[in-house]
Write an enzyme that holds these catalytic residues in place. Structure first.
Site, PDB file in Angstrom:
ATOM      1  N   TYR A   1       0.830  -1.215   0.000  1.00 24.62           N
ATOM      2  CA  TYR A   1       0.000   0.000   0.000  1.00 24.62           C
ATOM      3  C   TYR A   1       0.863   1.263   0.000  1.00 24.62           C
ATOM      4  O   TYR A   1       0.462   2.282  -0.545  1.00 24.62           O
ATOM      5  CB  TYR A   1      -0.892   0.043   1.256  1.00 24.62           C
ATOM      6  CG  TYR A   1      -2.223  -0.650   1.123  1.00 24.62           C
ATOM      7  CD1 TYR A   1      -2.286  -2.012   0.868  1.00 24.62           C
ATOM      8  CD2 TYR A   1      -3.407   0.054   1.280  1.00 24.62           C
ATOM      9  CE1 TYR A   1      -3.510  -2.656   0.777  1.00 24.62           C
ATOM     10  CE2 TYR A   1      -4.633  -0.576   1.184  1.00 24.62           C
ATOM     11  CZ  TYR A   1      -4.684  -1.934   0.934  1.00 24.62           C
ATOM     12  OH  TYR A   1      -5.897  -2.558   0.835  1.00 24.62           O
TER      13      TYR A   1
ATOM     14  N   LYS B   1       3.006 -15.261   2.703  1.00 25.04           N
ATOM     15  CA  LYS B   1       3.287 -15.994   1.462  1.00 25.04           C
ATOM     16  C   LYS B   1       4.803 -16.218   1.464  1.00 25.04           C
ATOM     17  O   LYS B   1       5.536 -15.771   0.568  1.00 25.04           O
ATOM     18  CB  LYS B   1       2.798 -15.154   0.263  1.00 25.04           C
ATOM     19  CG  LYS B   1       2.849 -15.874  -1.064  1.00 25.04           C
ATOM     20  CD  LYS B   1       1.782 -16.937  -1.248  1.00 25.04           C
ATOM     21  CE  LYS B   1       2.003 -17.700  -2.539  1.00 25.04           C
ATOM     22  NZ  LYS B   1       1.138 -18.897  -2.667  1.00 25.04           N
TER      23      LYS B   1
ATOM     24  N   ASP C   1      -2.950 -18.173   0.485  1.00 24.25           N
ATOM     25  CA  ASP C   1      -3.896 -18.894  -0.390  1.00 24.25           C
ATOM     26  C   ASP C   1      -4.609 -19.995   0.397  1.00 24.25           C
ATOM     27  O   ASP C   1      -5.823 -20.152   0.324  1.00 24.25           O
ATOM     28  CB  ASP C   1      -3.199 -19.444  -1.648  1.00 24.25           C
ATOM     29  CG  ASP C   1      -1.875 -20.132  -1.366  1.00 24.25           C
ATOM     30  OD1 ASP C   1      -1.414 -20.117  -0.209  1.00 24.25           O
ATOM     31  OD2 ASP C   1      -1.296 -20.705  -2.311  1.00 24.25           O
TER      32      ASP C   1
ATOM     33  N   ASP D   1      -6.427  -6.980   4.279  1.00 23.55           N
ATOM     34  CA  ASP D   1      -7.551  -6.353   3.580  1.00 23.55           C
ATOM     35  C   ASP D   1      -8.424  -7.433   2.950  1.00 23.55           C
ATOM     36  O   ASP D   1      -9.646  -7.432   3.103  1.00 23.55           O
ATOM     37  CB  ASP D   1      -7.002  -5.408   2.497  1.00 23.55           C
ATOM     38  CG  ASP D   1      -8.107  -4.693   1.752  1.00 23.55           C
ATOM     39  OD1 ASP D   1      -9.041  -4.214   2.413  1.00 23.55           O
ATOM     40  OD2 ASP D   1      -8.038  -4.628   0.512  1.00 23.55           O
TER      41      ASP D   1
ATOM     42  N   ASP E   1     -12.358  -9.117   4.363  1.00 21.42           N
ATOM     43  CA  ASP E   1     -13.602  -9.102   3.567  1.00 21.42           C
ATOM     44  C   ASP E   1     -14.156 -10.518   3.462  1.00 21.42           C
ATOM     45  O   ASP E   1     -15.360 -10.750   3.581  1.00 21.42           O
ATOM     46  CB  ASP E   1     -13.345  -8.568   2.143  1.00 21.42           C
ATOM     47  CG  ASP E   1     -13.620  -7.078   2.022  1.00 21.42           C
ATOM     48  OD1 ASP E   1     -13.320  -6.346   2.983  1.00 21.42           O
ATOM     49  OD2 ASP E   1     -14.123  -6.642   0.966  1.00 21.42           O
TER      50      ASP E   1
END
Ligand code: IPM
Ligand code: MN
Length: 371
Positions: A141, A188, A220, A244, A248
């Site tokens: 970001y 990751k 993942d 983020d 969701d």
């Protein structure tokens, strides 16, 4: 307690849902004899329209001089393909950076009253109670960004330092100590250097919290586990972008993204906002769910140690869910309720929690819901 609260309603449904959070806080102030003062300022698309900047200086100054910030939502489709560099979201990102709000805490719970409403099966979600610790001021970001002049190339750099990782990790481990004593680091690390730095730093830091079990999951796999077996999670610790996305996804457990609050905490400042976006299609229609904003106000109370007050807000929210006094994203169980009617009910219930007779027709005329 005296609290100066900066209110940044922002765009889309932001103003409507924030108004309901203020109703709940005003009811709390009355009940507990607190003095909460609210001062409003612009951020996002509305600020760009008025001043050319997504975070005007006056807004930033107001936030800096307040005890806490109540934030609505940000974003407007008219800027989706806008030429130039000015976008509403920059207002929120700059605010997070300028105020040093490095830890974003997103609690995810399955509400008893909504167990059959989630698209996930009841037995998978019953009892889910997760606290997501998302790093908020670093990573991709905020790394160096570049777009070639001819538009044929773009790059976003993902950067993390050990100190950035450590400060949020301490908060996550401390939270785990008060909970079920498990931290899952989502990364990751099979691909990214930054993720390997997270693993190394967090593994080292975990030695200071011997009672806490530390687990690792690739993002993942974590995305899959969140749907397959969300009960395995207690505290989730993760970097900005993964947090983020995962949060969701986790909102599906509750049945609606309109239920999920968040707190963004720094050394000096704290901001409270729903995790949902500005939902422009719903603006002004009275269909936006105010519960995420109202629960964000409950997190604000907790931040200042006002736990009884926070419980009262949460209790009122649970009551509204139980009685089906909810916006259409949670199905229409009685008559159709609007954003404002749900807010009225919750504020009224805070003022009269012991009454058990709820008159639905009164909700519609905007009066007390209690006979
Ligand atoms: C969130 C939002 C923001 C983010 C956007 C609006 C910049 O999606 O708070 O989750 O990506 O952090
Ligand atoms: Mn998001």
């Amino acid at each position: 307690m005296k609290l100066k609260i900066a209110v940044l309603p922002g765009d889309g449904i932001g103003p409507e849902v924030t108004e309901q959070a203020i109703k709940a806080l005003n009811a709390i102030a009355l009940e507990f004899n607190h003095q909460f003062s609210f001062k409003q300022a612009d951020v996002g698309a509305i600020a760009i329209d008025k001043t050319g900047a997504p975070l005007p200086d006056v807004t930033l100054e107001l936030c800096k001089s307040s005890d806490a910030i109540l934030f609505g939502a940000i974003g407007d489709p008219k800027y989706d393909n806008a030429e130039g560099d000015v976008r509403p979201e920059q207002g929120l990102l700059k605010l997070r950076k300028e105020l040093g709000l490095f830890a974003n805490i997103r609690p995810v719970k399955a509400f008893e009253a909504l167990l059959d409403f989630s698209p996930l099966k009841r037995h998978l979600i019953k009892g889910v109670d997760i606290s997501i610790y998302r790093e908020l001021t670093g990573g991709v970001y905020f790394g160096k960004k570049e777009t070639a002049e001819d538009g044929s190339y773009a790059s976003d750099l993902c950067e993390y330092s050990t100190s950035e990782i450590e400060r949020i990790s301490h908060l996550a481990f401390k939270a785990a100590m008060e909970r079920r004593k498990k931290v899952t680091l989502i990364d990751k690390a099979n691909v990214l250097d930054t993720s390997r730095l997270w693993r190394k730093t967090v593994t080292e830091l975990a030695k200071s919290y011997p009672e806490v079990t530390l687990d690792f999951l690739y993002v993942d796999n974590a995305a899959m586990q969140m749907i397959l077996n969300p009960k395995q999670f207690d505290v989730i610790l993760t970097e900005n972008m993964f947090g983020d996305i995962i949060s969701d996804e986790a909102s599906v457990i509750g049945g609606s993204i309109g239920l999920l609050p968040s707190a963004s905490i720094g050394a000096k400042h704290a901001l409270f906002e729903p995790i949902h976006g500005s939902y422009p299609q719903a603006t002004g229609k009275g269909i936006a769910n105010p519960i995420a904003a109202i629960l964000s106000a409950a997190m604000l109370m907790e931040h200042f140690g006002l736990f009884e007050e926070a419980e009262m807000i949460k209790g009122a929210v649970e009551k509204s869910l139980k009685l089906g006094i909810t916006t259409p994203d949670l199905g229409v169980r009685h008559e159709r309720m609007t954003t404002s009617k749900v807010g009225d009910f919750i504020a009224d219930f805070i003022s009269n929690p012991s009454d058990s007779n709820h008159n639905f027709s009164n909700i519609h005329i905007g009066q007390s819901t209690i006979i």
